[in-house]
Design a protein around this motif. Structure first.
Motif, PDB file in Angstrom:
ATOM      1  N   TRP A  58      15.364  -7.700  11.481  1.00  0.00           N
ATOM      2  CA  TRP A  58      13.939  -7.108  11.441  1.00  0.00           C
ATOM      3  C   TRP A  58      13.165  -7.874  10.481  1.00  0.00           C
ATOM      4  N   ASN A  59      11.984  -7.759  10.567  1.00  0.00           N
ATOM      5  CA  ASN A  59      10.796  -8.271   9.886  1.00  0.00           C
ATOM      6  C   ASN A  59      10.116  -7.410   8.865  1.00  0.00           C
ATOM      7  N   GLN A  60       8.984  -7.782   8.407  1.00  0.00           N
ATOM      8  CA  GLN A  60       8.331  -7.110   7.343  1.00  0.00           C
ATOM      9  C   GLN A  60       7.350  -6.118   8.186  1.00  0.00           C
ATOM     10  N   PHE A  61       7.040  -4.943   7.311  1.00  0.00           N
ATOM     11  CA  PHE A  61       6.099  -3.931   8.351  1.00  0.00           C
ATOM     12  C   PHE A  61       5.032  -4.150   7.351  1.00  0.00           C
ATOM     13  N   PHE A  62       3.897  -3.290   7.869  1.00  0.00           N
ATOM     14  CA  PHE A  62       2.261  -3.105   7.232  1.00  0.00           C
ATOM     15  C   PHE A  62       2.009  -1.978   7.041  1.00  0.00           C
ATOM     16  N   VAL A  63       1.412  -1.420   6.178  1.00  0.00           N
ATOM     17  CA  VAL A  63       0.796   0.175   6.063  1.00  0.00           C
ATOM     18  C   VAL A  63      -0.379  -0.259   5.653  1.00  0.00           C
ATOM     19  N   LEU A  64      -1.681   0.664   6.041  1.00  0.00           N
ATOM     20  CA  LEU A  64      -3.062   0.464   5.812  1.00  0.00           C
ATOM     21  C   LEU A  64      -3.236   1.197   4.461  1.00  0.00           C
ATOM     22  N   THR A  92      19.377   5.450   6.600  1.00  0.00           N
ATOM     23  CA  THR A  92      19.136   5.729   5.266  1.00  0.00           C
ATOM     24  C   THR A  92      18.091   4.749   4.696  1.00  0.00           C
ATOM     25  N   LEU A  93      17.432   4.787   3.862  1.00  0.00           N
ATOM     26  CA  LEU A  93      16.054   4.045   2.972  1.00  0.00           C
ATOM     27  C   LEU A  93      16.394   4.041   1.573  1.00  0.00           C
ATOM     28  N   SER A  94      16.314   2.907   0.730  1.00  0.00           N
ATOM     29  CA  SER A  94      16.541   3.081  -0.381  1.00  0.00           C
ATOM     30  C   SER A  94      15.405   1.893  -0.912  1.00  0.00           C
ATOM     31  N   PHE A 124       2.937  -4.701  -2.481  1.00  0.00           N
ATOM     32  CA  PHE A 124       3.920  -4.429  -1.400  1.00  0.00           C
ATOM     33  C   PHE A 124       4.921  -3.734  -1.825  1.00  0.00           C
ATOM     34  N   TYR A 125       5.957  -3.263  -1.262  1.00  0.00           N
ATOM     35  CA  TYR A 125       7.123  -2.667  -1.573  1.00  0.00           C
ATOM     36  C   TYR A 125       8.520  -3.144  -0.809  1.00  0.00           C
ATOM     37  N   THR A 126       9.376  -3.407  -1.636  1.00  0.00           N
ATOM     38  CA  THR A 126      10.836  -3.984  -1.213  1.00  0.00           C
ATOM     39  C   THR A 126      11.897  -2.799  -0.995  1.00  0.00           C
ATOM     40  N   LEU A 127      12.350  -2.411   0.058  1.00  0.00           N
ATOM     41  CA  LEU A 127      13.256  -1.667   0.434  1.00  0.00           C
ATOM     42  C   LEU A 127      14.440  -2.325   1.106  1.00  0.00           C
ATOM     43  N   ARG A 128      15.440  -1.274   1.162  1.00  0.00           N
ATOM     44  CA  ARG A 128      16.699  -1.562   1.763  1.00  0.00           C
ATOM     45  C   ARG A 128      17.167  -0.583   2.907  1.00  0.00           C
ATOM     46  N   GLU A 143      23.955  -3.570   4.981  1.00  0.00           N
ATOM     47  CA  GLU A 143      22.631  -3.173   4.305  1.00  0.00           C
ATOM     48  C   GLU A 143      21.811  -4.482   4.278  1.00  0.00           C
ATOM     49  N   SER A 144      20.560  -4.101   4.672  1.00  0.00           N
ATOM     50  CA  SER A 144      19.435  -5.277   4.963  1.00  0.00           C
ATOM     51  C   SER A 144      18.248  -4.923   4.219  1.00  0.00           C
ATOM     52  N   GLU A 145      17.377  -6.108   3.544  1.00  0.00           N
ATOM     53  CA  GLU A 145      16.320  -5.813   2.683  1.00  0.00           C
ATOM     54  C   GLU A 145      15.106  -6.004   3.675  1.00  0.00           C
ATOM     55  N   PHE A 146      13.960  -5.205   3.510  1.00  0.00           N
ATOM     56  CA  PHE A 146      12.796  -5.459   4.141  1.00  0.00           C
ATOM     57  C   PHE A 146      11.642  -5.437   3.221  1.00  0.00           C
ATOM     58  N   ILE A 147      10.334  -5.616   3.673  1.00  0.00           N
ATOM     59  CA  ILE A 147       9.159  -5.553   2.778  1.00  0.00           C
ATOM     60  C   ILE A 147       8.260  -4.991   3.480  1.00  0.00           C
ATOM     61  N   ILE A 148       7.558  -3.643   3.008  1.00  0.00           N
ATOM     62  CA  ILE A 148       6.318  -2.883   3.476  1.00  0.00           C
ATOM     63  C   ILE A 148       5.223  -3.520   2.609  1.00  0.00           C
ATOM     64  N   LYS A 149       4.127  -4.112   3.349  1.00  0.00           N
ATOM     65  CA  LYS A 149       3.013  -4.854   2.737  1.00  0.00           C
ATOM     66  C   LYS A 149       1.910  -3.677   3.012  1.00  0.00           C
ATOM     67  N   VAL A 150       1.091  -3.580   1.964  1.00  0.00           N
ATOM     68  CA  VAL A 150      -0.145  -2.604   1.843  1.00  0.00           C
ATOM     69  C   VAL A 150      -1.262  -3.596   2.608  1.00  0.00           C
ATOM     70  N   GLN A 151      -1.843  -2.999   3.863  1.00  0.00           N
ATOM     71  CA  GLN A 151      -2.803  -3.905   4.404  1.00  0.00           C
ATOM     72  C   GLN A 151      -4.239  -3.591   3.651  1.00  0.00           C
ATOM     73  N   ASP A 152      -4.811  -4.633   3.057  1.00  0.00           N
ATOM     74  CA  ASP A 152      -5.991  -4.403   2.384  1.00  0.00           C
ATOM     75  C   ASP A 152      -7.229  -3.965   3.251  1.00  0.00           C
ATOM     76  N   ILE A 153      -8.084  -3.267   2.480  1.00  0.00           N
ATOM     77  CA  ILE A 153      -9.366  -2.822   3.161  1.00  0.00           C
ATOM     78  C   ILE A 153     -10.636  -3.089   1.937  1.00  0.00           C
ATOM     79  N   ASN A 154     -11.627  -3.310   2.345  1.00  0.00           N
ATOM     80  CA  ASN A 154     -12.584  -3.549   1.614  1.00  0.00           C
ATOM     81  C   ASN A 154     -12.930  -2.417   0.600  1.00  0.00           C
TER      82      ASN A 154
END
Length: 794
Positions: A58-64, A92-94, A124-128, A143-154
């Motif tokens: 998997w790769n990183q996710f984005f959230v607005l 599961t998520l940690s 950003f948030y680092t989860l497993r 167990e694998s680690e991935f990142i959820i980045k917060v997508q910027d708005i103005n």
């Protein structure tokens, strides 16, 4: 705001593929279970491919950020190849925000954000993630680690953290001169979109200043901005994000700009002529007026230097600059006189001290004005014809003789009469008088040069029309000498002549002194008195230079025949009237050696042996004195030795009187002074034998009668005193002579029984116990004696 967020989310899903489902996995948002290949390159070997099966990738996710929807925001989906859709796999998520910010569906692996996020708070948030078997609870995938980045708005506007700003720029600066650089910061993500790209612009301050839209550098926009016209400028700067496009957020700040001064203005006099009026009585060095040139510049650029142009007023006036007001202060260098000149005209030049070469082309930085001074007439005191009057008068001049005169005039228009009088403070003894109208000075008392040779006093002249206006002048009167004292011989009045003197020999040079103030060139003459000129033993030779010599007239003189000669000398002066005096000189005959050196002038020396000189006599006398001193010293040492032997003898040791009240020593203390003065003087007269030296001959011991038990101790002491008084061999320091007196101030009175008023039987010794521990033994002894007294009847 909600509509804009939803629209952004929709665009992101459509173009970036952020929303993935288990049926259609996307590379950026889903867990991939298909096998992939890793290529391994080894150094120095031919690379080859190896297929490795991976459970999930998997790769990183984005959230607005700032999501405001009613449902939780969908983030992405986790999926394993081992999940066949039968519900046997649990996800599961940690990590950061698991359970509080992000939730996961354990069966489907869908991830949702359950609250609104702020990228500026956490980008950003680092989860497993973990996939486990529901039944066995064992992991199906590592167990694998991935990142959820917060997508910027103005959502953040630019801010000027250092504002408001203060800046300055010199006046008359060219266009484009640097003023200041401002900087705005935007909290949005500068790597995503244009939310953090700021553009600067001026809202207020045109057309004077401009700003670079990218760098924020402020520069001048107009040439030759003059500080004297306008000094302060307030510029409003705007910073807008989104590259300045419509819809961007903006922030503003103020910049206060001051134009600093340069020397671009020369001084200028507000008028071309200045009129001043000065009283003629103004003192030298006083300020008589002020002029001012105006310079609109500021600080050192406005400093002005004033100078008088050479001409009419250069010698009488001077001008300096007042550093506080930059005014030209005109001062008086010489006194003014209305009667001599009533007006003066001169020019004054004002120039800058600190010039700016950029403005030399504008012309000279100086200006000139004319100053006209009118001298005002003032009623002044009289003026004496001389600053000092010197007069001379002979001593003993008759009272009332005029010796001189003073003159004072009133120089004012319509002059007034002048009155004279002597200042009593300077001539308190009133030796002189002055005529109040004519100003003539006369003597008021007889003058004596030997008492006072010079007089110094003041004369005051005042105007009759205004007595308060007066002036003063000093008078110096020298008293001239009158020849009234005869000359006299200067010391010495006595001289000596050798017995072997030859005729015509000068034995003494004499000079004269005169108490009069002798004028230059006065001569003194010397001669013998007429009575001494007949068969003289000595004569006087006048050298014509105010000195004379005493000359011998005989061949040898004898002290046995005549020791002293008296020579009368007459001295005359050359003043008028001529004064003379007769002075008697004493000439003593002395014995001299062959060279004329005097050996002796005493009469006793005549009778001394011829062959014995004075030095030999002194040596003999000195030897005699030394021998006598040695003999006296020897006798004194012998006497002292015998006295020490007597005082240190142990055959007869007694207590010393000086320690009769001492607590220590007792009868062993014998090192004090001799108390022979306590001896009975009558007994000493009767017995002429010395009592301070122990006799050499031995005598038999004295027979002392036994003392009966009941004998009064007074009789015993008297008997002992009498024995010692008549015994020539007894030393004079017997301490028994002191037992009768204890001394003044003793708290115990006297311990002796002599002069006691009561007998031993009547004495009560109980008081001894009150005297302290020092008398305890004595109290016990007398107490026991009283208790065992056999005569006492019980």
């Amino acid at each position: 705001m909600l509509t804009r967020n939803c629209l952004s989310l929709l665009l992101w899903v459509l173009f970036d593929g952020g929303l993935l489902t288990p049926l259609q996995p996307q590379p950026q948002q889903t867990l991939v279970t298909e096998p992939t290949e890793n290529v391994i390159h080894l150094p120095g070997r031919r690379s080859h491919f190896q297929r490795v099966k991976r459970g999930w990738v998997w790769n990183q996710f984005f959230v607005l950020e700032e999501y405001m929807g009613s449902e939780p925001q969908y983030v992405g989906k986790l999926h394993s190849d081992l999940d066949k859709g039968e519900g046997t796999v649990k996800y599961t998520l940690s990590g950061d925000g698991a359970g509080t910010v992000f939730t996961i569906d354990e069966t489907t692996g869908d991830i949702h954000a359950i609250r609104s996020l702020d990228r500026e708070e956490k980008p950003f948030y680092t989860l497993r993630a973990q996939a486990v078997d529901i039944e066995t609870r064992k992991p199906l995938e590592p167990e694998s680690e991935f990142i959820i980045k917060v997508q910027d708005i103005n959502d953040n506007e630019p801010k000027f953290l250092d504002g408001p700003y203060v800046a300055s720029v010199p006046e008359m600066s060219p266009v484009g001169a640097y003023v200041l650089q401002v900087k705005a910061t935007d909290a949005d993500d500068p790597t995503y979109g244009n939310s953090a790209r700021v553009v600067y612009s001026i809202l207020q301050g045109q057309p004077y200043f401009s700003i670079d839209p990218k760098t924020g550098v402020i520069r001048t926009a107009l040439p030759n901005m003059d500080r004297e016209v306008k000094e302060q400028y307030q510029v409003l700067i705007q910073a807008k994000d989104m590259g300045g496009q419509l819809g961007g957020l903006a922030g503003t700040t103020r910049v206060n700009i001051t134009l600093t001064d340069v020397n671009d203005n020369p001084p200028r006099f507000p008028k071309s002529i200045f009129h001043l009026k000065v009283p003629e009585s103004s003192p030298i060095g006083s300020a008589i007026g002020r002029i001012r040139a105006v310079d609109p510049d500021f600080g050192q650029n406005a400093e002005i230097e004033y100078n008088i142009v050479p001409g009419d007023g250069g010698n009488l006036f001077d001008i300096i600059t007042d550093e506080d007001t930059q005014e030209g202060v005109i001062k008086l260098k010489k006194p003014l006189d209305f009667e001599t000149k009533k007006a003066y005209t001169f020019k004054v030049e004002a120039s800058n001290l600190h010039l700016d070469h950029r403005f030399h082309s504008a012309g000279p930085f100086k200006d000139t004005a004319t100053v006209k001074i009118s001298v005002l007439d003032v009623d002044e005191p009289p003026v004496f014809s001389k600053p000092l009057y010197t007069m001379e008068v002979y001593e003993d001049t008759p009272v009332g003789t005029i010796i001189g005169a003073v003159t004072a005039q009133d120089l004012d228009v319509g002059s007034s009469a002048v009155r004279y009088f002597i200042d009593w403070k300077s001539d308190g003894d009133s030796y002189f008088t002055i005529d109040g109208t004519e100003g003539t000075i006369a003597t008021n008392e007889l003058l004596d040069r030997e008492s006072t040779a010079q007089y110094n006093f003041s004369i005051i002249a005042s105007k009759v029309s205004n007595p308060l206006l007066s002036s003063k002048v000093n008078i110096l009167i020298n008293v001239l000498d009158v020849n009234e004292f005869p000359p006299e011989i200067s010391v010495p009045y006595e001289t000596a002549v050798c017995e072997n003197a030859k005729p015509g020999q000068i034995i003494q040079i004499v000079s004269a002194a005169d108490r009069d103030l002798s004028p230059a060139g006065q001569q003194f003459s010397f001669r013998l008195s007429p009575e001494a000129a007949i068969k003289p033993n000595f004569t006087v030779r006048d050298f014509r230079n105010n000195t004379a010599g005493i000359e011998t007239r005989r061949n040898g003189y004898s002290r046995r025949q005549q020791e002293l000669y008296f020579l009368p000398v007459v001295i005359e002066d050359s003043s008028y009237p001529v004064q003379s005096s007769t002075n008697t000189m004493t000439i003593r005959v002395c014995r001299c050696d062959s060279d004329g050196t005097i050996l002796s002038c005493n009469v006793e020396a005549i009778f001394l042996p011829v062959g014995l000189s004075t030095g030999a006599l002194i040596a003999i006398l000195l030897c005699i004195v030394i021998l006598l001193a040695i003999v006296v010293l020897y006798v004194a040492l012998r006497r002292q030795k015998k006295k020490d032997t007597l005082m240190t003898s142990k055959e007869d040791i007694r207590d010393n009187v000086i320690h009769y009240d001492d607590e220590g020593g007792g009868e062993e203390d014998t090192q004090a002074f001799d108390i022979g003065a306590l001896r009975n003087p009558k007994v000493i007269e009767d017995n002429k034998i010395r009592r301070d030296i122990k006799p050499d001959s031995l005598r038999l011991p004295r027979q002392r009668p036994p003392v009966e038990d009941n004998t009064d101790i007074r009789d015993f002491i008297n008997q002992r005193l009498q024995e010692n008084d008549v015994d020539p061999t007894a030393p004079p320091y017997d301490s028994l002579a002191t037992y009768a007196y204890e001394g003044n101030g003793s708290v115990a009175d006297s311990l002796s029984s002599i002069d006691s008023l009561t007998t031993e039987a009547d004495q009560d010794y109980d008081y001894l116990t009150d005297w302290g521990p020092r008398f305890k033994v004595l109290a016990d002894m007398f107490g026991e004696e009283e208790s065992y007294n056999p005569d006492k009847v019980t």
